[in-house]
Structures are given as structure tokens and as C-alpha cells.
Design a protein around this motif. Structure first.
Motif, short mmCIF file in Angstrom:
data_model
loop_
_atom_site.label_atom_id
_atom_site.label_comp_id
_atom_site.label_asym_id
_atom_site.label_seq_id
_atom_site.Cartn_x
_atom_site.Cartn_y
_atom_site.Cartn_z
N SER A 174 -5.80 2.55 5.00
CA SER A 174 -4.69 1.63 4.77
C SER A 174 -5.20 0.24 4.40
O SER A 174 -4.65 -0.42 3.52
N GLU A 175 -6.26 -0.19 5.06
CA GLU A 175 -6.85 -1.49 4.74
C GLU A 175 -7.49 -1.48 3.35
O GLU A 175 -7.45 -2.48 2.63
N LEU A 211 -4.34 -3.75 -3.50
CA LEU A 211 -3.11 -4.48 -3.81
C LEU A 211 -3.37 -5.99 -3.93
O LEU A 211 -2.92 -6.63 -4.89
N LYS A 212 -4.08 -6.52 -2.96
CA LYS A 212 -4.31 -7.97 -2.93
C LYS A 212 -5.15 -8.43 -4.11
O LYS A 212 -4.83 -9.43 -4.77
N ALA A 267 -4.73 -1.83 0.92
CA ALA A 267 -4.26 -3.22 0.97
C ALA A 267 -5.18 -4.13 0.16
O ALA A 267 -4.71 -5.08 -0.50
N ASP A 279 1.98 2.29 5.17
CA ASP A 279 1.58 1.01 5.73
C ASP A 279 1.66 -0.13 4.73
O ASP A 279 1.74 -1.30 5.12
N ASN A 280 1.60 0.21 3.44
CA ASN A 280 1.61 -0.82 2.40
C ASN A 280 2.89 -0.81 1.56
O ASN A 280 2.94 -1.41 0.49
N ASN A 310 2.42 -5.35 -6.16
CA ASN A 310 3.42 -5.35 -5.09
C ASN A 310 4.35 -4.15 -5.12
O ASN A 310 5.34 -4.09 -4.39
#
Length: 223
Positions: A148-149, A155-156, A152, A178-179, A161
């Protein structure tokens, strides 16, 4: 919205099952020669946990060994896998190339995998995936080893988004949840039905994915 599609690698894009047995056998044969293993190679046990972070793999397969020996075993395994990949003993799943080519015309595509960087790059180089894939993210980037991290991070770093996570294991589905992404579970070699229960969609063939994304495009307001 900025949208993207994030794919798992093993058991989703790449038929790891074709190279798993010979690579794992070569690794455990070396362990047997070094007096560090007796008995048969635990291939079935590995199939059951395929897709988990590599430290968990070696904790599971070699619970009695030291961390140092597990790390050495993993290094041997990675070299054996890369040799199998470079020899073209593996393969992409049917319709992966056509589907990626089609999707890449409309969305940036990424890979987020529990595989190590060199391993993922070997697959990408052998099958020229960078023609369609904008970025390849290995779990090596995340100290926690949490999928999940990792998603993330994708995405970042890419200002995403909205989008999709496509994968075959529970960690892929959870990473989507989670995202706040849409999850597409693939019922391929290593997938287990219980792990795909929370997926928004499931498919039996890779070329079904673009139909799902088209459906979402027609029902959701995003770019």
C-alpha cells in the motif's frame, strides 16, 4: 483528475510459474550442497505465498535458518530467476502486450511489485515493457515492505489522484483500497479466490481489463 493504471508483475503481467520451479530448485540444490538443507525443494509452499515481500518468503521457506543465510539464499534465488528470464524461459500472459499498448495510449501505466529492482528490470528489458510502462516501482523502495505504501509512492511522485490497481493477491487489492483506487483482481496462476473477494472487479483473461476501464470511463468523471 490525473488517472493511471498500476500493475503488479508476478502472476499478473508475467508468468512467473514458468521460471519458479527451476530457479527455486537451483537455489535449494546449492543449499543442499552447502549442508544447509535436506529434503525436497518447498515449491508448493512458495506457490502458496507468492507475492509476499521477499523477507517473508525466506522466513517461511527457511524458518530455522539465520537472517544471513536467508539473505544469501535470496541472492542465489534472484540470480537464478534473472538467468531464467534472460533465457526467455518465462513469458508474459496472453494479450498483455496488446492490452498494454492499447491502454498506454490513454493512461500512464506503472508497475508496483514486491519483486526486487534487478529482477523487475530483467523482465522489463527482456520483453521491452518500457514501450508502454512509464515507471517501475520495486518494494526495495519501501522500508516497511508494505504494498500500500509502495502504491502511495507511485501516486505521489506522479501526481495521480484516480486510477486502478491490477493484481492477483490480497496485497494488491488492499493497496487499491488503502489508496482509494479501483481494484481489478486477475484469476491467474497464483491467485486465490479468498484474496480477491474485496476486489471491485475480477477477470479471467487479461484482455478483459480494458473493457472494465472503458466502463469506468463512461460512468465516472475523470480524465
Amino acid at each position: 483528475m490525473n488517472s493511471a493504471i498500476i500493475f503488479d508483475m508476478d502472476g499478473t503481467l508475467y508468468q512467473t510459474n514458468l521460471i519458479l520451479e527451476p530457479a527455486l530448485e537451483a537455489t535449494f540444490e546449492q543449499l543442499r550442497k552447502n549442508g544447509l538443507w535436506t529434503g525436497t525443494t518447498p515449491i508448493e509452499k512458495y506457490r502458496q505465498i507468492m507475492g509476499v515481500p521477499l523477507p517473508v518468503v525466506w522466513e517461511t521457506l527457511c524458518p530455522e535458518h539465520s537472517i544471513e543465510i536467508r539473505q544469501e539464499s535470496n541472492s542465489l534465488f534472484q540470480l537464478a530467476l534473472i538467468e531464467q528470464i534472460s533465457s526467455c524461459n518465462g513469458a508474459l500472459y496472453n494479450e498483455v502486450e496488446n492490452t498494454l499498448a492499447k491502454l498506454s495510449k490513454h493512461y500512464p501505466l506503472f508497475i508496483a511489485s514486491n519483486g526486487q529492482t534487478e529482477y523487475l528490470q530483467a523482465i522489463a528489458d527482456t520483453y521491452q515493457l518500457t514501450k508502454w510502462i512509464k515507471g517501475i516501482y520495486s518494494i526495495d523502495l519501501i522500508a516497511s515492505g508494505n504494498k500500500s505504501e509502495l502504491v502511495a509512492t507511485v501516486l505521489k511522485e506522479n501526481n495521480i489522484n484516480h486510477g486502478f490497481v491490477v493484481g492477483d493477491r490480497s496485497s494488491d487489492i488492499q493497496a487499491a483500497l488503502d489508496n482509494d483506487l479501483i481494484s481489478i483482481g486477475v484469476r491467474f496462476d497464483f491467485s486465490q479466490e479468498s484474496e480477491l473477494e474485496k476486489a471491485h472487479y475480477t477477470v479471467n483473461h487479461f484482455d478483459e481489463i480494458d473493457k472494465i476501464i472503458e466502463h469506468e470511463l463512461n460512468t465516472t468523471a475523470f480524465d
